[in-house]
Scaffold this active site. Structure first.
Site, PDB file in Angstrom:
ATOM      1  N   PRO A   1      87.828  39.181  33.664  1.00  0.00           N
ATOM      2  CG  PRO A   1      85.614  38.435  33.551  1.00  0.00           C
ATOM      3  CD  PRO A   1      86.814  38.751  32.684  1.00  0.00           C
TER       4      PRO A   1
ATOM      5  CE1 TYR B   1      91.982  38.546  20.812  1.00  0.00           C
ATOM      6  CE2 TYR B   1      89.739  37.727  20.856  1.00  0.00           C
ATOM      7  CZ  TYR B   1      90.691  38.615  21.288  1.00  0.00           C
ATOM      8  OH  TYR B   1      90.361  39.573  22.216  1.00  0.00           O
TER       9      TYR B   1
ATOM     10  NE  ARG C   1      93.383  31.305  29.844  1.00  0.00           N
ATOM     11  CZ  ARG C   1      92.501  32.262  29.545  1.00  0.00           C
ATOM     12  NH1 ARG C   1      92.749  33.516  29.839  1.00  0.00           N
ATOM     13  NH2 ARG C   1      91.365  31.959  28.960  1.00  0.00           N
TER      14      ARG C   1
ATOM     15  N   GLY D   1      86.351  33.467  29.499  1.00  0.00           N
ATOM     16  CA  GLY D   1      86.839  32.409  28.633  1.00  0.00           C
ATOM     17  C   GLY D   1      86.497  31.072  29.253  1.00  0.00           C
TER      18      GLY D   1
ATOM     19  CD  GLN E   1      86.702  43.511  24.855  1.00  0.00           C
ATOM     20  OE1 GLN E   1      87.456  42.552  24.863  1.00  0.00           O
ATOM     21  NE2 GLN E   1      85.785  43.670  23.912  1.00  0.00           N
TER      22      GLN E   1
ATOM     23  CD  GLN F   1      87.029  26.067  32.612  1.00  0.00           C
ATOM     24  OE1 GLN F   1      87.073  26.349  31.404  1.00  0.00           O
ATOM     25  NE2 GLN F   1      88.118  25.925  33.346  1.00  0.00           N
TER      26      GLN F   1
ATOM     27  CB  SER G   1      89.551  47.043  23.202  1.00  0.00           C
ATOM     28  OG  SER G   1      90.150  46.287  24.235  1.00  0.00           O
TER      29      SER G   1
ATOM     30  CD1 TRP H   1      93.570  36.737  23.340  1.00  0.00           C
ATOM     31  CD2 TRP H   1      93.357  36.828  25.560  1.00  0.00           C
ATOM     32  NE1 TRP H   1      94.779  37.166  23.872  1.00  0.00           N
ATOM     33  CE2 TRP H   1      94.669  37.230  25.230  1.00  0.00           C
ATOM     34  CE3 TRP H   1      92.986  36.819  26.895  1.00  0.00           C
ATOM     35  CZ2 TRP H   1      95.602  37.605  26.192  1.00  0.00           C
ATOM     36  CZ3 TRP H   1      93.910  37.206  27.848  1.00  0.00           C
ATOM     37  CH2 TRP H   1      95.211  37.592  27.498  1.00  0.00           C
TER      38      TRP H   1
ATOM     39  CD1 TRP I   1      89.910  43.642  28.031  1.00  0.00           C
ATOM     40  CD2 TRP I   1      91.337  42.036  28.665  1.00  0.00           C
ATOM     41  NE1 TRP I   1      91.182  44.195  28.075  1.00  0.00           N
ATOM     42  CE2 TRP I   1      92.070  43.245  28.466  1.00  0.00           C
ATOM     43  CE3 TRP I   1      92.037  40.892  29.068  1.00  0.00           C
ATOM     44  CZ2 TRP I   1      93.450  43.324  28.643  1.00  0.00           C
ATOM     45  CZ3 TRP I   1      93.417  40.973  29.251  1.00  0.00           C
ATOM     46  CH2 TRP I   1      94.106  42.169  29.032  1.00  0.00           C
TER      47      TRP I   1
END
Length: 332
Positions: A204, A54, A225, A281, A174, A287, A151, A21, A202
């Site tokens: 989570p 995106y 982020r 992500g 989604q 990660q 979604s 994303w 998405w």
């Protein structure tokens, strides 16, 4: 890594998946995007989720280069249509012409002749639902997508589309779903399950809030982020004092269960059989590996009760319209 069947399809997708994303649409460097994607393959992740909007094609282009180095049958690829793709305000939505144009553009950027899952990124109430369903069905008939999903559609919109499409055309939904955003449990999970439609959720980890890195009353950490304006676009959905305080109450729960807070949060999402995969992500390969470790982790009843107690009334539980979504359905 464990795998679950996606709705009524024959797709077996990894419980943890990788999304693009904000990160691979320009939020991180190309070599980092490659390293994270390769780490996903190494961890057994086979489901990769992106969208045309995106970075207005940037994320698809990045993955087109990276994924094309792997055998096409070694991964399950999903993208989406609906978002505005140029400065032209009309270059968006789910009209038949727009869907036909955007699937071809997505396939070119992704360097493939088909996607495994093509999703309507939001519902388009300006277009008759019959037109949208017929256009999406045509994408499948032409072999450009194997299956269809959507979604952040409202229950009314989901029912209307299923009434037109009949059973089996849509295999996935989604929604946003996490410990802090439980809204889909109210209506969407049950409605979709009754029609053989799985959830691929998405955020989570609530955009990183559920890793515990953000502390109440403290500035956001440098390099996170939310410290980057390009990747903090939906921060207000899950970021606030009540949420941050609830997350801190979860820390001892995770420690007592012998796992990281992120693993606890992902395992909590995957406790629901309606969920086929949790889209994560990542801006660093470690990660990816850490998130993948949540696959197969079961939470005891005692831990689940402790989570509920720690969360209190912080989570969003009522049906809530998603960012960019509009209510209503139009018919011919």
């Amino acid at each position: 890594m464990r795998y679950r069947t996606l709705g009524s399809s024959d797709l077996e997708i990894s419980e943890i998946s990788l999304g693009s994303w904000l990160t691979y649409s320009g939020g991180v460097a190309a070599d980092t995007a490659r390293a994270c994607t390769e780490a996903a393959f190494d961890a057994g992740i086979n489901f990769f989720d992106t969208a045309n909007v995106y970075g207005r094609g940037a994320a698809e282009t990045a993955w087109g280069e990276i994924l094309s180095a792997h055998p096409r049958d070694s991964y399950v690829l999903a993208t989406k249509v609906w978002g505005r793709m140029s400065d032209d305000p009309g270059d968006r939505g789910l009209s038949p012409a727009q869907i036909a144009k955007q699937i071809d553009a997505s396939l070119t950027r992704l360097r493939t002749d088909h996607v495994d899952l093509y999703q309507a990124h939001r519902f388009d109430p300006a277009v008759p639902v019959e037109d949208t369903v017929e256009a999406l069905r045509k994408v499948v008939e032409q072999g450009k997508a194997r299956y269809l999903g959507f979604s952040e559609w409202t229950p009314e919109q989901i029912r209307a589309a299923i009434d037109v499409a009949g059973p089996g055309l849509f295999v996935s939904s989604q929604p946003q779903y996490s410990m802090l955003w439980q809204a889909p449990e109210a209506e969407v999970f049950g409605l979709c399950a009754a029609h053989g439609i799985s959830q691929i959720v998405w955020s989570p980890l609530a955009q990183g809030v559920l890793t515990g890195k953000y502390l109440p009353g403290r500035p956001v950490p440098e390099g996170s982020r939310f410290a980057d304006d390009t990747m903090a676009v939906s921060r207000d959905l899950v970021y606030g004092d009540a949420a941050l305080e609830a997350v801190q109450r979860l820390v001892p729960v995770a420690e007592g269960a012998g796992m990281s807070l992120a693993t606890l949060a992902l395992a909590w999402v995957l406790r629901r059989t309606e969920v086929a995969s949790a889209i994560t992500g990542a801006s660093r390969p470690e990660q990816v590996r850490g998130n993948a470790a949540a696959s197969g982790v079961a939470l005891s009843d005692d831990v689940l009760r402790a989570i509920d107690e720690a969360l209190g009334d912080a989570p969003v539980t009522e049906p809530t319209l998603a960012p960019g979504a509009e209510p209503g359905v139009r018919h011919r």
